[in-house]
Design a protein around this motif. Sequence first.
Motif, PDB file in Angstrom:
ATOM      1  N   ASP A   1       0.818  -1.221   0.000  1.00 33.10           N
ATOM      2  CA  ASP A   1       0.000   0.000   0.000  1.00 33.10           C
ATOM      3  C   ASP A   1       0.849   1.267   0.000  1.00 33.10           C
ATOM      4  O   ASP A   1       0.452   2.295  -0.562  1.00 33.10           O
ATOM      5  CB  ASP A   1      -0.936   0.019   1.215  1.00 33.10           C
ATOM      6  N   ARG A   2       1.991   1.200   0.643  1.00 34.96           N
ATOM      7  CA  ARG A   2       2.838   2.403   0.735  1.00 34.96           C
ATOM      8  C   ARG A   2       3.387   2.813  -0.622  1.00 34.96           C
ATOM      9  O   ARG A   2       3.913   3.932  -0.775  1.00 34.96           O
ATOM     10  CB  ARG A   2       3.992   2.163   1.715  1.00 34.96           C
ATOM     11  N   PHE A   3       3.289   1.949  -1.629  1.00 35.30           N
ATOM     12  CA  PHE A   3       3.804   2.270  -2.957  1.00 35.30           C
ATOM     13  C   PHE A   3       2.726   2.783  -3.910  1.00 35.30           C
ATOM     14  O   PHE A   3       2.931   2.817  -5.120  1.00 35.30           O
ATOM     15  CB  PHE A   3       4.504   1.049  -3.567  1.00 35.30           C
ATOM     16  N   SER A   4       1.575   3.152  -3.372  1.00 34.23           N
ATOM     17  CA  SER A   4       0.571   3.844  -4.178  1.00 34.23           C
ATOM     18  C   SER A   4      -0.043   4.943  -3.332  1.00 34.23           C
ATOM     19  O   SER A   4       0.061   4.921  -2.101  1.00 34.23           O
ATOM     20  CB  SER A   4      -0.522   2.886  -4.668  1.00 34.23           C
ATOM     21  N   THR A   5      -0.677   5.877  -3.983  1.00 35.93           N
ATOM     22  CA  THR A   5      -1.280   7.003  -3.257  1.00 35.93           C
ATOM     23  C   THR A   5      -2.729   6.744  -2.883  1.00 35.93           C
ATOM     24  O   THR A   5      -3.362   7.593  -2.248  1.00 35.93           O
ATOM     25  CB  THR A   5      -1.197   8.281  -4.102  1.00 35.93           C
ATOM     26  N   THR A   6      -3.257   5.568  -3.257  1.00 37.71           N
ATOM     27  CA  THR A   6      -4.678   5.278  -3.003  1.00 37.71           C
ATOM     28  C   THR A   6      -4.883   3.899  -2.364  1.00 37.71           C
ATOM     29  O   THR A   6      -5.961   3.328  -2.488  1.00 37.71           O
ATOM     30  CB  THR A   6      -5.482   5.334  -4.311  1.00 37.71           C
ATOM     31  N   LYS A   7      -3.832   3.368  -1.707  1.00 38.26           N
ATOM     32  CA  LYS A   7      -3.906   2.019  -1.137  1.00 38.26           C
ATOM     33  C   LYS A   7      -4.358   1.012  -2.192  1.00 38.26           C
ATOM     34  O   LYS A   7      -5.260   0.204  -1.973  1.00 38.26           O
ATOM     35  CB  LYS A   7      -4.843   1.997   0.076  1.00 38.26           C
ATOM     36  N   TYR A   8      -3.700   1.062  -3.327  1.00 41.04           N
ATOM     37  CA  TYR A   8      -4.113   0.199  -4.428  1.00 41.04           C
ATOM     38  C   TYR A   8      -4.026  -1.284  -4.073  1.00 41.04           C
ATOM     39  O   TYR A   8      -4.889  -2.070  -4.475  1.00 41.04           O
ATOM     40  CB  TYR A   8      -3.276   0.478  -5.678  1.00 41.04           C
ATOM     41  N   SER A   9      -2.985  -1.682  -3.348  1.00 42.33           N
ATOM     42  CA  SER A   9      -2.853  -3.102  -3.003  1.00 42.33           C
ATOM     43  C   SER A   9      -4.082  -3.600  -2.244  1.00 42.33           C
ATOM     44  O   SER A   9      -4.604  -4.685  -2.535  1.00 42.33           O
ATOM     45  CB  SER A   9      -1.587  -3.322  -2.168  1.00 42.33           C
TER      46      SER A   9
ATOM     47  N   MET B   1      -5.667  -8.825 -14.532  1.00 39.56           N
ATOM     48  CA  MET B   1      -5.217  -7.809 -13.580  1.00 39.56           C
ATOM     49  C   MET B   1      -3.699  -7.623 -13.646  1.00 39.56           C
ATOM     50  O   MET B   1      -3.199  -6.493 -13.627  1.00 39.56           O
ATOM     51  CB  MET B   1      -5.638  -8.193 -12.164  1.00 39.56           C
ATOM     52  N   PHE B   2      -2.961  -8.717 -13.729  1.00 41.92           N
ATOM     53  CA  PHE B   2      -1.507  -8.583 -13.823  1.00 41.92           C
ATOM     54  C   PHE B   2      -1.094  -7.971 -15.160  1.00 41.92           C
ATOM     55  O   PHE B   2      -0.133  -7.199 -15.230  1.00 41.92           O
ATOM     56  CB  PHE B   2      -0.829  -9.926 -13.600  1.00 41.92           C
ATOM     57  N   ASP B   3      -1.830  -8.293 -16.233  1.00 38.70           N
ATOM     58  CA  ASP B   3      -1.533  -7.687 -17.537  1.00 38.70           C
ATOM     59  C   ASP B   3      -1.671  -6.171 -17.480  1.00 38.70           C
ATOM     60  O   ASP B   3      -0.970  -5.449 -18.189  1.00 38.70           O
ATOM     61  CB  ASP B   3      -2.475  -8.241 -18.611  1.00 38.70           C
ATOM     62  N   GLN B   4      -2.582  -5.678 -16.646  1.00 36.92           N
ATOM     63  CA  GLN B   4      -2.841  -4.237 -16.561  1.00 36.92           C
ATOM     64  C   GLN B   4      -2.303  -3.628 -15.267  1.00 36.92           C
ATOM     65  O   GLN B   4      -2.784  -2.595 -14.815  1.00 36.92           O
ATOM     66  CB  GLN B   4      -4.346  -3.987 -16.681  1.00 36.92           C
ATOM     67  N   GLN B   5      -1.297  -4.257 -14.703  1.00 35.81           N
ATOM     68  CA  GLN B   5      -0.733  -3.784 -13.431  1.00 35.81           C
ATOM     69  C   GLN B   5      -0.196  -2.359 -13.562  1.00 35.81           C
ATOM     70  O   GLN B   5       0.594  -2.068 -14.458  1.00 35.81           O
ATOM     71  CB  GLN B   5       0.399  -4.717 -12.999  1.00 35.81           C
ATOM     72  N   PRO B   6      -0.583  -1.465 -12.648  1.00 40.28           N
ATOM     73  CA  PRO B   6      -0.052  -0.100 -12.671  1.00 40.28           C
ATOM     74  C   PRO B   6       1.356  -0.058 -12.088  1.00 40.28           C
ATOM     75  O   PRO B   6       1.750  -0.947 -11.329  1.00 40.28           O
ATOM     76  CB  PRO B   6      -1.033   0.668 -11.783  1.00 40.28           C
ATOM     77  N   PRO B   7       2.125   0.953 -12.413  1.00 35.24           N
ATOM     78  CA  PRO B   7       3.487   1.055 -11.857  1.00 35.24           C
ATOM     79  C   PRO B   7       3.463   1.388 -10.376  1.00 35.24           C
ATOM     80  O   PRO B   7       2.540   2.051  -9.886  1.00 35.24           O
ATOM     81  CB  PRO B   7       4.119   2.185 -12.670  1.00 35.24           C
ATOM     82  N   GLU B   8       4.482   0.920  -9.661  1.00 32.23           N
ATOM     83  CA  GLU B   8       4.618   1.296  -8.253  1.00 32.23           C
ATOM     84  C   GLU B   8       4.814   2.804  -8.143  1.00 32.23           C
ATOM     85  O   GLU B   8       5.476   3.418  -8.970  1.00 32.23           O
ATOM     86  CB  GLU B   8       5.803   0.574  -7.626  1.00 32.23           C
ATOM     87  N   GLY B   9       4.228   3.380  -7.091  1.00 34.75           N
ATOM     88  CA  GLY B   9       4.335   4.816  -6.884  1.00 34.75           C
ATOM     89  C   GLY B   9       3.230   5.613  -7.525  1.00 34.75           C
ATOM     90  O   GLY B   9       3.130   6.824  -7.309  1.00 34.75           O
ATOM     91  N   SER B  10       2.390   4.951  -8.304  1.00 37.18           N
ATOM     92  CA  SER B  10       1.275   5.646  -8.948  1.00 37.18           C
ATOM     93  C   SER B  10       0.040   5.561  -8.068  1.00 37.18           C
ATOM     94  O   SER B  10       0.060   4.962  -6.983  1.00 37.18           O
ATOM     95  CB  SER B  10       0.970   5.017 -10.305  1.00 37.18           C
ATOM     96  N   ALA B  11      -1.062   6.135  -8.536  1.00 35.30           N
ATOM     97  CA  ALA B  11      -2.326   6.036  -7.808  1.00 35.30           C
ATOM     98  C   ALA B  11      -2.929   4.638  -7.937  1.00 35.30           C
ATOM     99  O   ALA B  11      -3.802   4.261  -7.163  1.00 35.30           O
ATOM    100  CB  ALA B  11      -3.315   7.082  -8.326  1.00 35.30           C
TER     101      ALA B  11
END
Length: 262
Positions: A135-143, A168-178
């Motif tokens: 969670d700490r690697f996104s700004t919206t608790k994406y995990s 979901m893995f195919d469309q995984q957002p980058p770490e640090g993003s929302a």
Amino acid sequence: MSKKPGGKSNPLAAAERADRNRKILIQVGVAIVLVGLIAAIGIGIAVKNAKKNDLGATPSIAATASQLANGATATIADNGAVRIGKPDAKVTVRVIADLQCPACKGFETANAQAIKDAVDNGTAIVEYNILAFLDRFSTTKYSSRAANAAYCVATADPSKYLEWLTTMFDQQPPEGSAGLTDDRLIEIAKSVGLPDSVGQCIKDNSYSKYIEAKTKDVLTSGVQSTPTIFVNGKQLSGQDLALPSGQFKPDAMAAIIAAAAK
């Protein structure tokens, strides 16, 4: 009543009785206060423990929805994993992952088809612990939101679960993003055939407390990174799964599952 000779009351005895009664009342009052304090502390501890142990909504897969192809079933295991496969399968594969984890995506890209094939042919049961480590690697608790979506999908239609994970893995957002928005999570779920009802579960973040508790349980058990893979209870090493370059071996799980089934 004690009296002096002549029938008059004894003032000294009366004073002693009054003093004794006053002491008794003080002792009783102190005892009542102590009992009340102990009770209050006990209630406070009980309330605190109840809050600590409150898992909130607990995901479950209805019996009417748990039947998959070739006699496979789906359940939620005690450790929180979504468990899919034939009950008499010889091999159990447990995958602990975070949907925001790049290494987890690498593992799935290399092995998702091999795992699915083993489930479909009855060789293996797969247990996916999709938890919230990052969670700490996104700004919206994406995990956490993505893990919640995983339970929403599994409880709505487990037959779509493995396909949904791949998407979901195919469309995984980058770490640090929302991370992906809730609306995008809903679109992905619907794209693999999930009903409209899954949308409300995703928006409500229905299983947030449960995910938090299960994530803590896994961390407490000694797991410190994702992905962590177990086959029949034995944790696999990097050498089992990866090339010297660090990339995951394509279909490494196929050979590992076949060996475990012998």
